[in-house]
Scaffold this motif. Structure first.
Motif, PDB file in Angstrom:
ATOM      1  N   ALA A  57       0.866  -1.188   0.000  1.00 53.10           N
ATOM      2  CA  ALA A  57       0.000   0.000   0.000  1.00 53.10           C
ATOM      3  C   ALA A  57       0.899   1.233   0.000  1.00 53.10           C
ATOM      4  N   ARG A  58       0.418   2.299  -0.633  1.00 59.82           N
ATOM      5  CA  ARG A  58       1.229   3.505  -0.706  1.00 59.82           C
ATOM      6  C   ARG A  58       0.338   4.733  -0.841  1.00 59.82           C
ATOM      7  N   VAL A  59       0.962   5.878  -0.721  1.00 63.01           N
ATOM      8  CA  VAL A  59       0.251   7.144  -0.881  1.00 63.01           C
ATOM      9  C   VAL A  59       0.541   7.668  -2.279  1.00 63.01           C
ATOM     10  N   GLY A  60      -0.515   8.032  -2.998  1.00 57.28           N
ATOM     11  CA  GLY A  60      -0.364   8.590  -4.330  1.00 57.28           C
ATOM     12  C   GLY A  60      -0.952   9.979  -4.383  1.00 57.28           C
ATOM     13  N   ARG A  61      -1.008  10.546  -5.551  1.00 60.82           N
ATOM     14  CA  ARG A  61      -1.547  11.884  -5.720  1.00 60.82           C
ATOM     15  C   ARG A  61      -2.538  11.898  -6.863  1.00 60.82           C
ATOM     16  N   ASN A  62      -3.691  12.519  -6.644  1.00 63.61           N
ATOM     17  CA  ASN A  62      -4.685  12.694  -7.695  1.00 63.61           C
ATOM     18  C   ASN A  62      -4.136  13.749  -8.655  1.00 63.61           C
ATOM     19  N   PRO A  63      -3.915  13.391  -9.921  1.00 65.58           N
ATOM     20  CA  PRO A  63      -3.308  14.356 -10.837  1.00 65.58           C
ATOM     21  C   PRO A  63      -4.202  15.562 -11.131  1.00 65.58           C
ATOM     22  N   ALA A  64      -5.516  15.399 -10.980  1.00 65.67           N
ATOM     23  CA  ALA A  64      -6.422  16.510 -11.279  1.00 65.67           C
ATOM     24  C   ALA A  64      -6.436  17.549 -10.162  1.00 65.67           C
ATOM     25  N   THR A  65      -6.410  17.079  -8.907  1.00 66.93           N
ATOM     26  CA  THR A  65      -6.537  18.003  -7.780  1.00 66.93           C
ATOM     27  C   THR A  65      -5.260  18.168  -6.977  1.00 66.93           C
ATOM     28  N   GLY A  66      -4.346  17.213  -7.105  1.00 65.19           N
ATOM     29  CA  GLY A  66      -3.123  17.270  -6.308  1.00 65.19           C
ATOM     30  C   GLY A  66      -3.301  16.707  -4.918  1.00 65.19           C
ATOM     31  N   ALA A  67      -4.523  16.242  -4.584  1.00 63.04           N
ATOM     32  CA  ALA A  67      -4.783  15.704  -3.252  1.00 63.04           C
ATOM     33  C   ALA A  67      -4.134  14.337  -3.096  1.00 63.04           C
ATOM     34  N   ILE A  69      -3.950  10.516  -2.031  1.00 63.46           N
ATOM     35  CA  ILE A  69      -4.920   9.418  -1.934  1.00 63.46           C
ATOM     36  C   ILE A  69      -4.181   8.161  -1.494  1.00 63.46           C
ATOM     37  N   GLN A  70      -4.915   7.280  -0.838  1.00 64.03           N
ATOM     38  CA  GLN A  70      -4.350   6.004  -0.412  1.00 64.03           C
ATOM     39  C   GLN A  70      -4.551   4.983  -1.534  1.00 64.03           C
ATOM     40  N   ILE A  71      -3.476   4.324  -1.937  1.00 62.98           N
ATOM     41  CA  ILE A  71      -3.554   3.268  -2.937  1.00 62.98           C
ATOM     42  C   ILE A  71      -3.393   1.955  -2.190  1.00 62.98           C
ATOM     43  N   ALA A  72      -4.368   1.077  -2.324  1.00 62.95           N
ATOM     44  CA  ALA A  72      -4.389  -0.178  -1.576  1.00 62.95           C
ATOM     45  C   ALA A  72      -3.291  -1.127  -2.067  1.00 62.95           C
ATOM     46  N   ALA A  73      -2.908  -2.042  -1.197  1.00 60.62           N
ATOM     47  CA  ALA A  73      -1.975  -3.100  -1.569  1.00 60.62           C
ATOM     48  C   ALA A  73      -2.640  -3.965  -2.628  1.00 60.62           C
ATOM     49  N   ALA A  74      -1.836  -4.561  -3.502  1.00 63.44           N
ATOM     50  CA  ALA A  74      -2.396  -5.378  -4.576  1.00 63.44           C
ATOM     51  C   ALA A  74      -1.422  -6.488  -4.954  1.00 63.44           C
TER      52      ALA A  74
END
Length: 92
Positions: A57-67, A69-74
């Motif tokens: 799992a990691r932290v990413g960024r919404n390219p549209a808003t810059g916010a 987001i949490q990306i789940a483990a996969a």
């Protein structure tokens, strides 16, 4: 090359019908998928190996808003090309 083109090419080389070739290719894909979902490795000598891996799992960024987001483990699928395959692609 898409699946239908693969079926056509294999059927032309083997002389089998396209329907039978399509069923055989579907069976191969289903078998490989089944083994990978069990966590096993599939080795095709001369071609390569397919296995599963884990992505944390990691932290990413919404390219549209810059916010953030949490990306789940996969689970992921890993492909390692075999020597003969690498040599064929590189023209050796």
């Amino acid at each position: 090359m898409n699946k239908q083109e693969l079926v056509d090419a294999v059927a032309a080389k083997t002389g089998d019908s396209k329907a039978a070739t399509g069923e055989a290719i579907d069976a191969v894909i289903a078998t490989i998928t089944g083994e990978l979902t069990k966590g096993k490795t599939v080795q095709l000598i001369g071609f390569g190996s397919l296995s599963t891996g884990a992505r944390a799992a990691r932290v990413g960024r919404n390219p549209a808003t810059g916010a953030e987001i949490q990306i789940a483990a996969a689970k992921t699928v890993k492909f390692t090309a075999g020597k003969a395959f690498k040599d064929a692609v590189n023209g050796a």
